[in-house]
Design an enzyme around this catalytic site. Structure first.
Site, PDB file in Angstrom:
ATOM      1  N   ALA A 287      20.302 -46.819   2.739  1.00  0.00           N
ATOM      2  CA  ALA A 287      19.426 -46.354   3.803  1.00  0.00           C
ATOM      3  C   ALA A 287      19.360 -44.834   3.789  1.00  0.00           C
ATOM      4  O   ALA A 287      20.204 -44.182   3.179  1.00  0.00           O
ATOM      5  CB  ALA A 287      19.957 -46.831   5.151  1.00  0.00           C
ATOM      6  N   GLU A 323      23.388 -44.034   9.967  1.00  0.00           N
ATOM      7  CA  GLU A 323      22.108 -43.308   9.908  1.00  0.00           C
ATOM      8  C   GLU A 323      21.760 -42.667  11.248  1.00  0.00           C
ATOM      9  O   GLU A 323      21.229 -41.564  11.295  1.00  0.00           O
ATOM     10  CB  GLU A 323      20.971 -44.236   9.456  1.00  0.00           C
ATOM     11  CG  GLU A 323      21.191 -44.913   8.102  1.00  0.00           C
ATOM     12  CD  GLU A 323      21.573 -43.977   6.980  1.00  0.00           C
ATOM     13  OE1 GLU A 323      21.155 -42.805   7.001  1.00  0.00           O
ATOM     14  OE2 GLU A 323      22.311 -44.415   6.075  1.00  0.00           O
ATOM     15  N   GLU A 345      28.007 -36.378   5.326  1.00  0.00           N
ATOM     16  CA  GLU A 345      28.370 -37.743   4.944  1.00  0.00           C
ATOM     17  C   GLU A 345      29.768 -38.166   5.404  1.00  0.00           C
ATOM     18  O   GLU A 345      29.977 -39.313   5.774  1.00  0.00           O
ATOM     19  CB  GLU A 345      28.213 -37.922   3.434  1.00  0.00           C
ATOM     20  CG  GLU A 345      26.788 -37.693   2.931  1.00  0.00           C
ATOM     21  CD  GLU A 345      25.764 -38.595   3.596  1.00  0.00           C
ATOM     22  OE1 GLU A 345      26.149 -39.506   4.333  1.00  0.00           O
ATOM     23  OE2 GLU A 345      24.557 -38.357   3.394  1.00  0.00           O
TER      24      GLU A 345
HETATM   25 ZN   LIG Z   1      24.715 -40.665   5.062  1.00  0.00          ZN
END
Ligand SMILES: [Zn+2]
Length: 879
Positions: A287, A323, A345
């Site tokens: 995603a 997300e 991240e």
């Molecule tokens: Zn990510």
């Protein structure tokens, strides 16, 4: 961005032409005398000819007078470019640097200017720039959708000329001209839609906030949706027609976590809407977090009651949580450059586990995360590791940054720091970080500054040690001794390494906790350097180090302490039991302890143990089985593994009996698939019996193990069954089901059938985006076969890959290899077809193969010996 770790190196996030791009300035080549403030884009889709044309007006600021405006661009040919004054530009292309320059007769003065550009380019099929995807609608008619994917590195420049860096934020004003029967969606809501004389429709969107260009998105297709209002934001899940109800679960997840983050960050989600747009099919990543319009592959979004398992529900929930958290960490506050990718991240991974755990404590997400932590440590304990923060100098390094070190080690280090400073102080620091850098960029040091301000204890040394150097600390328990009601533990810090290079001395400030098994009185200490230090632990008894496994290191116990802990195993919390199992397996694999110790301690597990502990055992047994591949001594291991797994399956059953946890149903599925992989005839026969009722009536057996049954049938398939599964795949108009059948067929243990599947992957029968997934699935069972196939047909295969996968794909397949021959074949191929541009990627894969070979040669005899010493094991195991 959520990548698929199972597909290892196949993380096709960028689309750089590496053959030319390996230059030190590949990532920072712009002169720095201009910056964008607004891109006004009119994009017209020519669906008949698979092309698009763009008219853009770019408003930019000149910081130092210059007659030459340099932007990133790749494979774009400009028809027309002129300044707002009407002066046309002389255009020059620099292919090697992926740049385009616009030159004028006189220098442009400091201040704002506008450049108008017109060009057209093809709409591709691989997932980069603007691309199209074909899919069957429920009636079986082929339809098309169009999407952009501009993340992350060197990808946006293929769609439009731009300043392709995360810190070059700008406003995007988008207008699309699209076929009237199709809907268009972008980061912001539609302002108006008008029918043009041409019969096409013009769709105008609200301008975006100031944002990084890699977050720009639009999608065009026939969508259905489900929606919900949360605060001032309209949340929607968009799917292909007829599937919107399958998006209900994801919608609920997005609503849950948006409320959670609004509170956590104390900064409400700033856009009026948040769409989750579904890509109909499978692909190279999970995603993408485009601001206001996230983009998901179906496997990561839809829950199909006939096909989805609890594992899918957990994945969909967690990926949504990941997300949505990027809407703050990444989109509102963006890393300054790719060197600090972990700020996006690592945080999104940590946040997603936290938020999912908050709403679904019964899933035990932090126990699940131990598997990700193992992946990170396995990468981090090899010579080819890198620090979490790494000065990225080449496009290859930037690509490699999308790995388990950045995501999972990043997440674990954040968890460790939060445990040190406390949840409240940590949240306070995050809130300040969001306030101070909203709509801007930040580096890691900015966050540490906030943390130092609020932290009750100093954490900067820990934070820096774990983010600025690679590697895994090893805490040695030298001895434990009971002295007047407390236990004195002597500890020494070293380094855990899977190869010689990664054992070289290095030290960290390591937060260590310890407690006596069954006690909640915890001792804390931060250990620096390599000298032996005492730690006083309240109470006497077996001592567990790293209570709750919240710190990032491995622990090795002296034999006496280990024996005590083994006896006390059942009194440990599941997180500690899991930590002990993971450490013992990994220490055994690396030769720090006897690998038989792992089997010994794992023999304490019973069918009544937490299902995630049983899953750990199953995964280790399957990993050992892969290492045994082709060896005569494989059979004793298989007998043992089948026996243990059959007992577990008998205890949990083939389908829910009502009232089990989601993790139990994941265990059921893993056992069914695993036993079939081990060639267990009874399991394969039962799977076939159940499969017959599934395939003749799609509503029959809608249990959570349905896909596992299909996979088990695929593993044990004979030629007739293989034909049956691939026929079902071909005829299915349901993209998720089609995908599931093909993947099952690709698991065939019969090499002939595996070869047949490989041949299929380069035919039109297989959807383009699925080919790489299927080849990788074959490689997990038949690494040499898949490697030889791909390398002998590389031109054919690489046409079905994204351009960057020319570097990733073959090393990813080779990494499944278990002997030195596989490493040599990779080296030979890399020399011919990959070259210096992929040297780090190839080295990572080689070190993985050589490690497999070493484990096979030096550690498996220890497993053989343990199995010989326990011939009666299955009979006496749970006494
Ligand atoms: Zn990510």
């Amino acid at each position: 961005m959520r990548v698929i770790t199972a597909v290892l190196l196949l993380v096709s996030t960028a689309a750089a032409d590496f053959a030319h791009a390996r230059t030190a300035d590949g990532l920072d080549p712009l002169p720095g005398d201009t910056r964008p403030s607004r891109y006004k884009l009119l994009v017209e889709l020519d669906t008949e000819h698979s092309r698009y044309s763009t008219h853009s007006t770019i408003t930019f600021e000149v910081l130092r007078p210059t007659s030459r405006i340099v932007m990133h661009a790749r494979e774009l040919s400009i028809d027309e470019a002129q300044l707002d004054s009407g002066e046309p530009a002389r255009i020059a292309y620099d292919t090697a640097r992926q740049q385009m320059s616009f030159e004028f007769t006189r220098p442009l003065a400091r201040g704002e200017h506008q450049l108008r550009i017109a060009y057209s380019a093809p709409i591709g099929t691989s997932i980069e720039s603007l691309f199209q995807v074909s899919y069957p609608d429920p009636g079986g008619t082929q339809r098309k959708m169009y999407f952009t994917h501009l993340c992350c590195i060197a990808t946006g420049r293929r769609f439009m000329p731009l300043w392709d860096r995360p810190d070059m934020k700008a406003v995007f004003e988008l207008e699309l001209i699209v076929p009237t029967e199709l809907e268009a969606v972008s980061n912001m809501p539609v302002v108006k839609r008008e029918l043009l004389p041409s019969g096409m429709s013009r769709v105008t969107f609200q301008p975006t906030p100031r944002m990084s260009s890699y977050l720009l998105f639009f999608g065009v297709g026939a969508f259905d949706r489900v929606s919900e209002q949360v605060g001032s934001a309209r949340l929607s899940v968009l799917t292909q027609r007829g599937k919107s109800e399958h998006g209900r679960f994801a919608l609920q997840a997005s609503a849950d976590v948006l409320r959670y983050y609004n509170d956590y960050f104390q900064s409400p989600y700033p856009l009026p809407k948040l769409d989750a747009v579904t890509f109909p099919g499978a692909g190279a990543f999970g995603a993408m977090e485009n601001w206001g319009a996230m983009f998901f592959f179906e496997d990561y979004m839809l829950i199909d009651p006939a096909l989805s398992a609890d594992e899918d529900r957990q994945r969909v929930y967690q990926v949504m949580a990941h997300e949505v958290s990027h809407q703050w960490f990444g989109n509102l506050v963006t890393m300054k450059d790719w060197s600090d990718l972990w700020l996006n991240e690592g945080f999104a991974s940590w946040m997603a586990t936290n938020a999912t755990d908050h709403f679904h404590p019964e899933w035990h997400m932090w126990l699940h995360a131990s598997e990700d932590r193992e992946s990170a440590m396995r990468l981090d304990a090899r010579a080819s590791t890198h620090p979490i923060i790494r000065k990225v100098q080449t496009l290859e390094q930037a690509e490699l940054a999308f790995d388990d070190i950045t995501y999972q080690k990043g997440s674990q280090v954040i968890r460790m720091i939060e445990a040190q400073v406390g949840q409240d102080a940590f949240r306070e620091a995050i809130r300040a970080h969001m306030r101070n850098h909203a709509y801007g960029n930040a580096v890691t040091a900015d966050l540490w500054k906030e943390l130092e301000r609020v932290a009750p204890v100093p954490v900067s040394a820990i934070a820096r040690d774990f983010t600025e150097q690679g590697g895994v600390p090893l805490i040695d328990v030298v001895s434990t001794k009971c002295i007047s009601g407390s236990t004195r533990v002597l500890l020494r810090q070293g380094r855990f390494g899977l190869d010689q290079e990664s054992r070289k001395a290095r030290s960290w400030s390591v937060p260590v906790t310890a407690a006596v098994a069954g006690s909640d009185r915890i001792a804390h200490q931060v250990i620096h350097g390599a000298r032996t230090v005492p730690l006083e632990v309240p109470g006497c008894g077996a001592v567990k180090i790293n209570v709750g496994e919240t710190s990032y290191f491995r622990t090795r116990y002296d034999p006496q302490s280990f024996a005590g802990l083994e006896q006390a195993f059942e009194r440990l919390a599941p997180a500690d039991e899991l930590g002990l199992l993971n450490d013992t397996y990994s220490l055994g694999e690396a030769g720090y302890v006897n690998l038989g110790d792992y089997l010994e301690i794992a023999s304490r597990l019973t069918p009544a143990s937490d299902p995630l502990l049983s899953l750990q055992l199953v995964r280790c047994l399957l990993a050992l089985d892969r290492l045994y591949s082709g060896l005569d001594s494989q059979e004793p291991l298989r007998i043992y593994a089948r026996s243990r797994m059959s007992d577990l399956l008998a205890a949990v059953g083939w389908s829910p009996r009502g009232g089990e946890s989601a993790n139990t149903s994941i265990l059921q599925a893993t056992l069914i698939e695993g036993l079939a992989t081990l060639g267990d005839r009874a399991t394969i026969a039962e799977a076939n019996r159940r499969f017959h009722s599934i395939s003749t009536d799609s509503r029959a057996d809608t249990s959570d193990t349905r896909r596992a049954i299909i996979n088990a049938v695929g593993s044990g398939a004979d030629a007739a069954t293989f034909d049956e599964i691939t026929r079902l795949a071909r005829e299915s108009a349901n993209t998720a089901e089609k995908h599931a059948y093909y993947v099952a067929a690709a698991r065939a243990s019969d090499p002939q059938l595996a070869r047949q599947m490989l041949d299929l992957t380069v035919t039109d029968q297989i959807p383009v985006q699925l080919s790489a997934v299927l080849i990788t699935t074959v490689a997990a069972v038949h690494p040499a076969l898949a490697f030889d196939f791909v390398t002998s047909k590389f031109d054919l295969v690489s046409r079905r890959l994204e351009s960057s996968a020319r570097i990733w794909f073959v090393p990813a397949l080779a990494a499944y290899g278990v002997d030195t021959a596989a490493a040599e074949k990779l080296t030979a191929f890399a020399r011919q077809r990959i070259g210096a541009a992929g040297s780090e990627t190839v080295e990572r894969a080689r070190s993985k193969i050589l490690l497999n070979a070493e484990t096979r040669q030096r550690r498996l005899p220890q497993v053989d010996a343990w199995l010989r010493q326990h011939p009666q094991f299955p009979a006496r195991r749970y006494q």
